[in-house]
Enzyme design. Sequence first.
Site, PDB file in Angstrom:
ATOM      1  N   ASN A 136      -5.227  -1.636  -4.306  1.00 55.23           N
ATOM      2  CA  ASN A 136      -6.469  -1.780  -3.200  1.00 55.23           C
ATOM      3  C   ASN A 136      -6.275  -0.861  -2.210  1.00 55.23           C
ATOM      4  OD1 ASN A 136      -8.865  -2.240  -2.390  1.00 55.23           O
ATOM      5  ND2 ASN A 136      -8.350  -4.531  -1.971  1.00 55.23           N
TER       6      ASN A 136
ATOM      7  N   ASP B 169     -10.112  -2.184  12.323  1.00 52.10           N
ATOM      8  CA  ASP B 169      -9.376  -2.945  11.796  1.00 52.10           C
ATOM      9  C   ASP B 169      -9.018  -3.674  12.880  1.00 52.10           C
ATOM     10  OD1 ASP B 169      -9.565  -1.704   9.313  1.00 52.10           O
ATOM     11  OD2 ASP B 169      -7.492  -0.776   9.456  1.00 52.10           O
TER      12      ASP B 169
ATOM     13  N   HIS C 261      -5.599  -8.763   3.814  1.00 52.44           N
ATOM     14  CA  HIS C 261      -4.432  -9.061   4.463  1.00 52.44           C
ATOM     15  C   HIS C 261      -4.714  -9.366   5.906  1.00 52.44           C
ATOM     16  CE1 HIS C 261      -4.346  -4.483   5.568  1.00 52.44           C
ATOM     17  NE2 HIS C 261      -5.689  -4.611   5.182  1.00 52.44           N
ATOM     18  N   ARG C 262      -6.007  -8.488   6.391  1.00 50.85           N
ATOM     19  CA  ARG C 262      -6.446  -8.856   7.702  1.00 50.85           C
ATOM     20  C   ARG C 262      -6.996 -10.336   7.979  1.00 50.85           C
ATOM     21  NH1 ARG C 262      -4.136  -4.862   9.982  1.00 50.85           N
ATOM     22  NH2 ARG C 262      -4.346  -2.746   8.928  1.00 50.85           N
TER      23      ARG C 262
ATOM     24  N   GLU D 231     -11.316  -4.077   2.383  1.00 48.87           N
ATOM     25  CA  GLU D 231     -10.684  -4.919   1.226  1.00 48.87           C
ATOM     26  C   GLU D 231     -11.743  -5.994   0.687  1.00 48.87           C
ATOM     27  OE1 GLU D 231      -9.366  -3.474   3.810  1.00 48.87           O
ATOM     28  OE2 GLU D 231      -6.958  -3.004   3.156  1.00 48.87           O
TER      29      GLU D 231
ATOM     30  N   LYS E 233       0.394  -6.389   1.581  1.00 52.58           N
ATOM     31  CA  LYS E 233      -0.212  -5.198   1.553  1.00 52.58           C
ATOM     32  C   LYS E 233       0.112  -4.020   2.655  1.00 52.58           C
ATOM     33  CE  LYS E 233      -4.862  -3.330   0.639  1.00 52.58           C
ATOM     34  NZ  LYS E 233      -5.211  -2.147   1.372  1.00 52.58           N
TER      35      LYS E 233
ATOM     36  N   ASP F 299       0.602  -1.189  -0.066  1.00 53.72           N
ATOM     37  CA  ASP F 299       0.066  -0.108   0.038  1.00 53.72           C
ATOM     38  C   ASP F 299       1.014   1.339   0.026  1.00 53.72           C
ATOM     39  OD1 ASP F 299      -2.137  -1.391  -0.023  1.00 53.72           O
ATOM     40  OD2 ASP F 299      -3.138  -0.550   1.737  1.00 53.72           O
TER      41      ASP F 299
END
Length: 661
Positions: A97, A321, A396-397, A349, A422, A53
Site C-alpha cells: 500500500n 498527514d 498507520h496514522r 490509506e 508501514k 513502505d
Amino acid sequence: MAGYPDHLDLGPLNRASGTLRLPGSKSISNRTLLLAALAQGSTDIHDLLAADDVQRMLDALGALGVSVEKGGRAGHVRVSGNAGSFPVKRTDLFLGNAGTAFRPLTAVLALSGGHYRLSGVPRMHERPIGDLVDALRGVGADVRYLGNDGYPPLEIFPGNVRGGGGIRVRGDVSSQFLTALLMALPLTGSETTIEVVGELISKPYVDITLNLMARFGVVVRRTGESSFTIPGGSGFVSPGEMFVEGDASGASYFLAAGAIGGGPLRVEGVGRHSIQGDVHFADALAAMGARVEMGDNWIEARAPESNRLRAFDLDLNHIPDAAMTLAVAALFADGPSRLRNIASWRVKETDRIAAMAKELRKIGATVEEGMDYLVVTPPQSSILTPHAVIDTYDDHRMAMCFALAALGGVPVRINDPGCVAKTFPDYFDRFRAVTWDSSVPVIAIDGPSASGKGTVAQRVAEQLGFHYLDSGALYRLVALAAIRAGTGLQDAETLGRLASALPVEFREGRIWLSQDDVTDAIRRDEVSAAASLVAAIPAVRQGLMLRQRAFRRAPGLVADGRDMATVVFPDAKLKVFLTAAAEERALRRYKQLIDKGFDANLAALLLELRQRDERDSTRSVAPLQKSAEAQVLDTTGLSIEETTSRVIQWFESAQPRVPSR
Ligand code: DC
C-alpha cells in the site's frame, strides 16, 4: 501482523515529556532510493527508514536489478545507479500500500522501455492513478489497466515515448502524480514542461521532490505556481552521499503529546532547516497555544501556560498527514475546531475523513463531517469516554494519532496496532517511553553502589504494598546478555538493541532472562564490571527507559538506581539520595559476600567501589547525581530498619493527608 498483538491497551495517561530520535522520513527515503537507482554513480544513503513502505521500494529495486548493499550501520545502504535504465526489462512488482513507491515507479517504468506489471494490496487498487496514467500516455507511454479503469493494478509495455514539449497533469487528487512525473521525465533527456491543471494540493511534498532532485543534479525551473520545466540533459548524477531527515509527520504525534501532556517533549532529527512541509505542524500547535521551540535539528513542544489548548480553524491542505494529529489534539481544545481543505484524506490509506469522524465519536467527540472538512467538538466538560475501542483501518496514522487520546486520562484500546509498521515500526514503544500517569506515586531512591538503596527500596515497597524496580538489575541484564551473545562492550548499536528487546521477566522474586533464572548470575563480578560499562552508553539508557517507566503501575512504585529522580521519574513524589562513607559501603559488601560463603578481600572491594563510583559519577550520560529536590540520607551508622522508616515517614509527609472524620 507478526510481532504485534491484536490490540494494545494504552492509558490512562496524563503526562508526556522526554526526548526521542525520530526514524527516517518515508517520503525522503523512497524518493532518495529511486533517484539513487536512476543516477549515474553510486550513493551512500544514511538514516534510511526501516519500515514496510521503504521495504516495498527496496524489493522493487531489487527485482529491477538495481544493486542495493546494506552497510555496517543500521540505516546505511549503498545504491549503485544505472544512469536512467533498469537491468531487468520484464518483471512483476508488488508494492503493498506504498503510494510513495507505486506512483513514481509507474512513471519511471512507463518511460523506461520495459514490460512490467505493478500491483498492490486491495486498498492500493482503490486509490486513483488515472491522472498520472493519462499524463504518461500524453508522452507516448503504453500503460494499461488490469482491473478497473483509473486504478491499479497496471501493465506497462515499451511505448513510443517522445521527449520534449509539454505535458499536463491534474494536481488536485494527489501531489504524488506530479512528483512521479518530475522524477521520471529527466530520463527522456529533453526539456519538458509540466503544466498542473487544477489546484495543486499538498505542495510541500512537491518541494521535497524538487529539493532532492536538485541534490541529484537536476534543477527544475518553476514558472509560476503551476508550471515546472525539467531541463534537457544527461539526467541524475549521484551526490555520493545522502542523509535522510527524521520523519516530520511522525514528529507530530510526539509534539502533540508534549502540548497535551505538559512536555517538554523534544524530537530530534528535524528542525528549522527541514525540507519537509510537515514541520509546519509546529505552527498549528502554536496556534493552539502550545509553546513550541525549534533548533537546527530538533523541535520541542510544551503545554500552554494556561494548560488549556485553544480551538482552531485552519486550512490544512499543506500538511495533510500531520493534520490527522490535529484532529485528535482537537479533543483537548477549549471549543470546536475546524480542519479545512483536507479532501485528499479520502484517497489515502483509508477514507481518513470517514474513519476519523467515526473513531473520534467513540471517544466522546461530536464530529461534523464534510466532503473536505471536519469539525471536532470535544465532549462536554472535556471528559473523554473511557475504554473506547479504536479501529485503525490498516492505516498507520489512525493508529498513531489515537494513542494521544489516552493522554485524556482514559484507557484506550487500539485495534491492529501492527499497522504502524508501514512507517514507524516501534511507535508504541516510543510513545510509552515518553508518557505516563502522574497520579501513580513514585519513590525514587538513588545513590552509589552498596549505599543500601536496594534493600531499603525493597523494604519500603513491601511496607507500602508498592511495585519495586531494581534498575541496576536491568543494566546488569544487558551486560549478561551481551556477554552471553559475545557482543563487544563497545558495540553501542547492538547493545542498544539488546537493551530495548531484552527478554526479561521479574517473577516470584526471581529474575528470568529467556526462561533462565539469572538472579544470581547478574551479581557476579564480571557482570558488575560490564554493567558499569554498558550503563555509560546512551543507546542502552534510552533502550531501558521504557522498561523502567512501565513499572509505574497503581498503587505506586519504589525505584532504585542512579538516575531515577533525575531522568526516569523526574516527577517522583519523593526523591531520596542515599549515601554512606566508601569504607562503610565496602564493609557492607564484604559482610554480604562472607555471609554467602564467598571469599572476599576488604581492601580490594574498597578499591573497586571507589573506581565504580568514579565511573558512574563522571560518565557523560546520566552520571550519578543528586537531584536538587532529593532528600539526602547518609546511612553510615544507620540500620536498614532505621533508613526504611525514615523514607516512609518522608513519603507520608509528602502525601496530602486525608482528613479523619
Ligand atoms: O546498582 P547496581 O550496582 O546493580 O548497578 C549496576 C550498574 O548499573 C552500575 O554500574 C550502575 C549502573 N546503573 C545506572 O547507571 N543507572 C541506574 N539507574 C542503575 C544502575
